[in-house]
Design a protein around this motif. Structure first.
Motif, short mmCIF file in Angstrom:
data_model
loop_
_atom_site.label_atom_id
_atom_site.label_comp_id
_atom_site.label_asym_id
_atom_site.label_seq_id
_atom_site.Cartn_x
_atom_site.Cartn_y
_atom_site.Cartn_z
N PRO A 1 0.83 -1.21 0.00
CA PRO A 1 0.00 0.00 0.00
C PRO A 1 0.87 1.26 0.00
CG PRO A 1 0.07 -0.97 2.18
CD PRO A 1 0.75 -1.95 1.27
N VAL A 2 0.42 2.29 -0.71
CA VAL A 2 1.11 3.58 -0.74
C VAL A 2 0.23 4.60 -0.03
CG1 VAL A 2 2.07 5.41 -2.20
CG2 VAL A 2 2.29 3.00 -2.89
N LYS A 3 0.74 5.14 1.06
CA LYS A 3 -0.02 6.10 1.85
C LYS A 3 0.66 7.46 1.83
CE LYS A 3 -1.60 2.50 5.05
NZ LYS A 3 -1.60 2.02 6.47
N THR A 4 -0.13 8.50 1.71
CA THR A 4 0.38 9.87 1.75
C THR A 4 -0.27 10.61 2.90
OG1 THR A 4 0.66 9.85 -0.66
CG2 THR A 4 0.69 11.99 0.43
N VAL A 5 0.58 11.20 3.76
CA VAL A 5 0.08 11.91 4.94
C VAL A 5 0.72 13.29 5.01
CG1 VAL A 5 -0.14 11.87 7.46
CG2 VAL A 5 -0.17 9.71 6.17
N GLU A 6 -0.09 14.30 5.33
CA GLU A 6 0.45 15.63 5.57
C GLU A 6 0.68 15.81 7.06
OE1 GLU A 6 -1.91 18.75 3.94
OE2 GLU A 6 -1.24 18.38 1.89
N MET A 7 1.84 16.39 7.42
CA MET A 7 2.16 16.60 8.83
C MET A 7 3.14 17.76 8.96
SD MET A 7 4.64 13.29 9.55
CE MET A 7 3.48 12.11 8.86
N GLY A 8 3.38 18.20 10.17
CA GLY A 8 4.35 19.26 10.43
C GLY A 8 5.75 18.79 10.11
N LEU A 9 6.60 19.73 9.74
CA LEU A 9 7.96 19.41 9.33
C LEU A 9 8.72 18.67 10.42
CD1 LEU A 9 10.22 19.66 7.22
CD2 LEU A 9 10.79 21.89 8.20
N ASP A 10 8.65 19.16 11.65
CA ASP A 10 9.37 18.50 12.75
C ASP A 10 8.85 17.09 13.01
OD1 ASP A 10 10.99 20.68 13.11
OD2 ASP A 10 9.74 21.59 14.67
N GLU A 11 7.53 16.93 12.94
CA GLU A 11 6.94 15.61 13.13
C GLU A 11 7.40 14.66 12.03
OE1 GLU A 11 2.53 13.43 13.34
OE2 GLU A 11 2.69 15.60 13.02
N ALA A 12 7.46 15.17 10.80
CA ALA A 12 7.89 14.34 9.67
C ALA A 12 9.34 13.89 9.86
CB ALA A 12 7.74 15.12 8.37
N LYS A 13 10.17 14.78 10.36
CA LYS A 13 11.57 14.41 10.59
C LYS A 13 11.68 13.31 11.63
CE LYS A 13 13.80 18.75 9.24
NZ LYS A 13 14.59 19.91 9.70
N ARG A 14 10.82 13.37 12.63
CA ARG A 14 10.86 12.37 13.69
C ARG A 14 10.46 10.99 13.19
NH1 ARG A 14 9.01 16.79 16.90
NH2 ARG A 14 6.82 16.17 16.65
N THR A 15 9.70 10.92 12.10
CA THR A 15 9.31 9.61 11.55
C THR A 15 10.48 8.91 10.89
OG1 THR A 15 8.69 10.45 9.34
CG2 THR A 15 7.00 10.52 11.09
N GLY A 16 11.56 9.68 10.60
CA GLY A 16 12.70 9.10 9.90
C GLY A 16 12.58 9.18 8.40
N ALA A 17 11.58 9.91 7.91
CA ALA A 17 11.39 10.05 6.46
C ALA A 17 12.60 10.73 5.84
CB ALA A 17 10.12 10.87 6.17
N ILE A 18 12.96 10.28 4.64
CA ILE A 18 14.12 10.83 3.93
C ILE A 18 13.68 12.07 3.16
CG2 ILE A 18 15.82 10.38 2.13
CD1 ILE A 18 15.60 7.41 2.81
#
Length: 901
Positions: A644-661
Motif C-alpha cells: 500500500p502507498v499512503k500519503t500523509v500531511e504533517m508538520g515538518l518537525d513531526e515528519a523528521k521524527r518519523t525518519g522520512a528521507i
C-alpha cells in the motif's frame, strides 16, 4: 560567562523563540534555491522570496535560525584571510532573527542589547555600535542612533556614524529593497589592536581584530528605483546576522576562533596526524611558529567546510560549486604537504568534524561514510599529480619574469589539476603574479568555463509573478485526486510582463486561481494538457512553479484569452499516469539501492516524467551487472507484493521524527507530505503517486553510468514502457539467435566462440601481413638514403596493420648500425599509424625515435611516443603522411650535421 558553542546556539534560539515569539526554522542547505548563487553565504538567503513579496511570510511573521554559510569564492570570499585573522572562515554559522513586516527598530535594538548583555553576559561597556551616517542620497539613520543612545543607554563615545560602505545594505542589483544597518562591535582590548594611535585603530578605520563585529542588524525600509531614487517601503523588514564563531571566541576568552570548542577538537586531531604542535601566542609572520599555526588553522577550517559541502550534496567538478569544493580540498592538501603530510589525510579528520557538529546537524552523521569516500577520492586524485605539478610550477617561478604566462597557468590546471586560485596564491608567496587574461583565453580555447564568481545574492526576482502573489495569493492545487477541474484565469504573462490578452497562435504563461496541473518540482516534470471554454482553447505544454504559483506555459489555439475567463483545466491523462509510475519507481529505486549498497548512499538528483525515470545517487564506483540485477529484482519483488502507498500531511518537525528521507535539494514548508510504501520506503515528497506498488507494473533498468566524481546515474522504465522495452529487446534477441540458427539462451556462448574465431583470424592475418612486409624489407633497405653517416629509410606502406608496421620498423632498424627508419600506413579514411626506429648505435649518439615520431605525428593531427630506439604514434589525416615523413627526414638531416660537427 563561559559558554560552549552549543550553548550559545541554544540561548540565541531560545531567546527569540521563547521570549520573543519567533518560529525556529532549521538551517537551509548550503546549496541554495536561488539560481544566482553557488552557495548559501548569509542567513537571509533562504528568505529572499519573502523579502521580495513573492512568497508568504510564516505565521507568526518572525523567524529565528542558525544557518550554515560558506564563502569561498568571488568577491565575498574570505579564504585568503583564513588563519591570518582571528575571525575569518570559509564555513561559519550565522545566528539570525528575521521580521517580515512585523517588528522594527524600536523592538530589535533593545532586544539585541538585552540578549548580548544579559543572556550572554557580555560587558556592555566594551560594546560599540555603528549606525548609518547618511550621504547625498539617503539621510542618516537618526532613529537607530537615538534608540541606541536614549532608550538603550549607549553613550555617544561608543556610538559611531559610518558611511554607506560600512552601514548600508543593498540593493544587490540596480534596483530593489535596501536600507541602513547597525552593527555591534566588541572591544577585545588594545593588545589586539594594530596601533596605539586611536585615530588609526578605530571602528570604520582599520580592519584589525581589536573591535570585533559580532552582530549586524539590517533594516530593509527603502526601495531604490531605476532612476536612483529611494522611497520608503510599505512593509519594513528586519534581517540580522551574528557570527557564532566570533561570539564564542569572546565568551571563551580565546585569541582566535580556532581555539574555541567549535574548532579546537579538529585542530587537535590534525596535530596528532601531522606531529606538528599548535603554539599558543602571537608571532611575527616570518617565524616558524606563525607559519605552522597558519597551516594548521587553514587545514582545520577547510576540512570543516568541505565536510559540510559534501554532506549537503556538493561533489567535486571543474565548474560551479563543484569547482569551489575541489579548490578548497586541494588548497588544504597543499598546506598539508607543508606540514609533511604527503599521503591523503583530510578524510581522516572528517569523523572529528562529524562528532563535533552532529548534535546540531544530524545529517553529518547520516552521510559520514559518503563524506569520507568523496574527500578521500579527491585527495587521491590530486596526490597523483601534485608533485609533478609543483615541479612544473617551480620551473615557472624560477625565472626572472614577474608574471606567469596565463596559458602556462592553464596548462598547470588542465594537466596537473592545480586550480588557478592555488597557482595565483603560490605565485604571490614568491612575489609574482599570474596573467589572468591569458588564463581565461586558454580556458575558453579548451572550452573549460568556470562559474566561481557567482557568489553575490541577487534579489531582483520576477516582479510580475511577485505582484500576482501579492494580489491573488498562491494557486490552489487540486491535482492529487483529480485530473480535471474548473479554474479562473487571474493573470497572463508574456515576455516577463503581465498582459491583458493573448491572441490565437501566441505563446503565453497562464496563472489560474486553482488547477489540477502539477507544477515541476521534486524531480517530477510539470503536467501538459488543455485549458478550454466555449470561447477559448489553450494547449498547455508545461507547468512550472514560482513560490506557490502554478504557471501554465500554453499556446493559444483559438479565441482571445483574457483574465477573469473561467476555463476547464484538463491534464493529459496518459502523460500524467506514466509520470506517476516513474515517480513511484524512483522511490522504490532509492529504497532498493540503500538496501543493496548501504545506507550511506544518498540521492543526488532526479527527474521523473512520462518517458523515463532518471535517478542520481552518491556511490564511488560503477555498479556491476550483479548489483544492478539485485536492485532491479528487489524493486520488482516489492511491486509483486502490491504494497500500500499512503500519503500523509504533517508538520515538518513531526515528519523528521518519523525518519522520512528528505529529497535532494528540495525546499519544505511548515507542512509537508510524507509518502510511505509499505515498510520499505518513507520519504518527504510533494509529487503524485500510485495507490499501491502493484500499479507500477514491471520495472526495467536500462542504463547506469557516471555523471560526476562519486555520483552515478541510473535510468529505468516502468509499466507499459518497461513492457515495450522488454518485448522489443526479446524480439531482437530472438532474431539474432535465428540468424545464427541457435536458441536464444545459447546466444552469449556463440558470440564468445565467434569472437575467439575472429581474434584467431585477425592474428593469422596480421602474421601474414608482417611476413609479406618483411619480404619487402630488402627492397626498402636498397632504397635507403644516405644522410651524412646515417642511412635513412622512409616509406608509406599500404594495407598494413599498426602492429605489422611496428614489427617491420623494428626488423629494419636491426639490419645495420647506422639506420634510422620511419614508416607510415593508412588504417582508415581518417586514421593513420606511424612508427620510427633507430639502430642502437645511433641511439647512443643522441638520435631519438620518440622525438621523431612526436613531431611527425603532429603533422597528421595526432601524437604518440615510445622508447628512444622504437616509437609509434597515431594520426587523423592520411593526406599528410608524406609531409610527416619529410618532417622526420629534415630532423634527421639536422641530427646528422650535429653528429659530423
Amino acid at each position: 560567562m563561559t559558554l560552549t558553542g552549543a550553548e550559545i546556539r541554544e540561548k540565541f534560539v531560545a531567546y527569540f523563540r521563547d521570549k520573543r515569539g519567533h518560529s525556529h526554522l532549521p538551517s537551509a542547505s548550503l546549496i541554495p534555491d536561488n539560481p544566482t548563487l553557488l552557495l548559501t553565504s548569509a542567513g537571509m538567503v533562504p528568505f529572499v522570496p519573502i523579502f521580495l513579496g513573492q512568497a508568504p511570510a510564516p505565521d507568526p511573521p518572525r523567524a529565528v535560525t542558525v544557518q550554515k554559510c560558506a564563502r569561498a569564492g568571488g568577491k565575498d570570499s574570505d579564504i585568503e584571510n583564513v588563519g591570518r585573522t582571528a575571525r575569518h572562515h570559509t564555513f561559519f554559522e550565522m545566528l539570525g532573527n528575521f521580521s517580515f513586516g512585523d517588528y522594527f527598530k524600536k523592538e530589535i535594538i533593545p532586544w539585541a542589547w538585552e540578549f548580548v548583555t544579559q543572556d550572554l553576559g557580555l560587558d556592555g561597556e566594551r560594546i560599540h555600535v555603528a549606525t548609518f551616517g547618511g550621504d547625498e542620497h539617503v539621510c542618516a539613520d537618526d532613529e537607530a542612533y537615538d534608540i541606541w543612545h536614549k532608550k538603550v543607554g549607549v553613550p555617544t563615545e561608543r556610538l559611531h556614524k559610518l558611511s554607506r560602505k560600512h552601514n548600508f545594505w543593498g540593493p544587490p542589483g540596480p534596483t530593489g529593497p535596501c536600507g541602513p544597518c547597525t552593527e555591534l562591535y566588541y572591544d577585545r582590548g588594545a593588545e589586539n589592536g594594530c596601533s596605539d594611535d586611536p585615530e588609526k585603530c578605530a571602528i570604520g578605520v582599520c580592519d584589525c581584530d581589536r573591535y570585533l563585529e559580532i552582530w549586524n542588524l539590517v533594516f530593509m525600509e527603502l526601495f531604490k528605483d531605476e532612476n536612483g531614487n529611494f522611497t520608503p517601503l510599505a512593509r519594513k523588514n528586519v534581517d540580522t546576522g551574528a557570527g557564532l564563531e566570533r561570539i564564542t571566541t569572546i565568551l571563551q576568552n580565546k585569541a582566535n576562533t580556532f581555539e574555541t570548542d567549535l574548532l579546537l577538537p579538529i585542530l587537535q586531531e590534525l596535530e596528532k596526524l601531522s606531529g606538528v604542535k599548535y603554539t599558543y601566542g602571537t608571532f611575527a609572520s616570518n617565524t616558524e611558529e606563525y607559519k605552522k599555526n597558519l597551516y594548521l588553522k587553514i587545514i582545520t577550517d577547510h576540512t570543516r567546510c568541505i565536510t559540510f559541502l559534501v554532506s549537503d550534496g556538493v561533489r567535486t567538478s571543474n565548474i560551479g560549486r563543484g569547482y569551489v569544493l575541489r579548490f578548497i580540498a586541494r588548497r588544504a592538501a597543499r598546506f598539508g604537504r607543508l606540514l609533511g603530510l604527503t599521503e591523503p589525510f583530510l578524510y581522516k579528520l572528517v569523523p572529528k568534524v562529524v562528532a563535533n557538529y552532529k548534535m546540531h546537524y544530524p545529517e553529518l552523521a547520516a552521510h559520514e561514510e559518503t563524506i569520507i569516500a568523496v574527500i578521500r577520492e579527491e585527495e587521491e586524485r590530486f596526490a597523483k599529480t601534485i608533485d609533478k605539478g609543483m615541479i612544473f610550477l617551480e620551473e615557472l617561478l624560477s625565472g626572472n619574469k614577474k608574471e606567469i604566462d596565463g596559458s602556462e597557468a592553464f596548462n598547470l590546471y588542465a594537466t596537473y589539476g592545480f586550480p588557478f586560485e592555488l597557482t595565483k596564491e603560490i605565485a604571490e608567496e614568491r612575489g609574482k603574479t599570474v596573467d589572468m587574461t591569458g588564463f581565461i583565453a586558454a580556458r575558453k580555447k579548451h572550452e573549460e568555463v568556470s562559474s566561481v564568481s557567482k557568489f553575490n545574492v541577487i534579489i531582483t526576482g520576477d516582479e510580475a509573478l511577485g505582484n500576482i502573489i501579492k494580489e491573488h495569493g498562491q494557486t490552489k492545487f487540486t491535482g492529487y485526486d483529480r485530473l480535471a477541474d474548473k479554474g479562473k484565469i487571474i493573470a497572463l504573462i508574456k515576455d516577463g510582463k503581465v498582459v491583458d490578452h493573448a491572441d490565437e497562435g501566441q505563446v503565453v504563461e497562464v496563472v489560474l486561481d486553482r488547477t489540477p496541473f502539477y507544477a515541476e518540482s521534486g524531480g517530477q516534470v510539470g503536467d501538459a494538457g488543455m485549458l478550454s471554454s466555449q470561447e477559448v482553447t489553450l494547449h498547455v505544454v508545461d507547468t512550472k512553479k514560482h513560490e506557490g504559483l502554478h504557471v501554465h506555459r500554453a499556446v493559444a489555439m483559438s479565441g482571445t484569452i483574457e483574465p477573469d475567463h473561467n476555463v476547464e483545466a484538463e491534464v493529459d491523462k496518459s502523460r500524467r499516469e506514466q509520470t506517476v509510475l516513474h515517480h513511484s519507481t524512483a522511490h522504490l529505486f532509492h529504497a532498493a539501492i540503500r538496501e543493496i549498497l548501504g545506507k550511506h548512499v544518498v540521492q543526488a538528483g532526479s527527474q521523473v516524467g512520462p518517458e523515463t525515470m532518471r535517478f542520481d545517487f552518491t556511490f564511488e564506483k560503477q555498479l556491476d551487472h550483479q548489483k544492478l540485477s539485485q536492485v532491479e529484482n528487489l524493486m520488482n519483488e516489492w511491486v509483486r507484493l502490491n504494497l500500500p502507498v499512503k500519503t500523509v500531511e504533517m508538520g515538518l518537525d513531526e515528519a523528521k521524527r518519523t525518519g522520512a528521507i528528505a529529497m535532494f535539494g528540495e525546499k519544505y514548508g511548515d507542512i509537508v507530505r510524507v509518502v510511505q510504501m509499505g515498510d520499505v520506503s518513507l520519504e518527504f515528497c510533494g509529487g503524485t503517486h500510485v495507490a499501491s506498488t502493484g500499479e507500477i507494473g514491471p520495472v526495467k533498468i536500462i542504463s547506469e553510468g557516471s555523471i560526476a566524481s562519486g555520483v552515478r546515474r541510473v535510468e529505468a522504465l516502468s509499466g507499459p514502457r518497461a513492457w515495450h522495452f522488454i518485448s522489443q529487446h526479446l524480439n531482437i534477441l530472438s532474431q539474432a539467435a535465428g540468424q545464427l540458427k541457435i536458441k536464444p539462451i545459447e546466444l552469449l556462448g556463440q558470440i564468445e566462440r565467434l569472437q575467439d574465431q575472429l581474434k584467431q583470424k585477425e592474428k593469422a592475418q596480421t602474421a601474414l601481413e608482417e611476413k609479406l612486409a618483411l619480404a619487402n624489407a630488402a627492397d626498402l633497405l636498397e632504397r635507403a638514403e644516405t644522410i651524412g653517416n646515417i642511412r635513412f629509410v622512409s616509406a608509406i606502406i599500404p594495407d598494413l596493420s599498426a602492429d605489422g608496421l611496428k614489427a617491420l620498423v623494428d626488423h629494419l632498424r636491426n639490419k645495420g648500425e647506422n639506420l634510422v627508419v620511419i614508416l607510415g600506413t593508412k588504417l582508415d579514411p581518417d586514421k593513420v599509424s606511424l612508427a620510427a626506429g633507430v639502430s642502437n648505435a645511433i641511439v647512443k649518439s643522441g638520435i631519438n625515435a620518440g622525438k621523431l615520431i612526436k613531431e611527425a605525428a603532429a603533422i597528421c593531427g595526432g601524437g604518440g611516443g615510445g622508447r628512444p630506439e622504437l616509437a609509434q604514434a597515431g594520426g587523423k589525416d592520411p593526406s599528410k603522411l608524406q609531409e610527416a615523413l619529410n618532417k622526420a627526414k629534415e630532423m634527421v638531416k639536422q641530427d646528422a650535421k650535429s653528429l659530423s660537427s
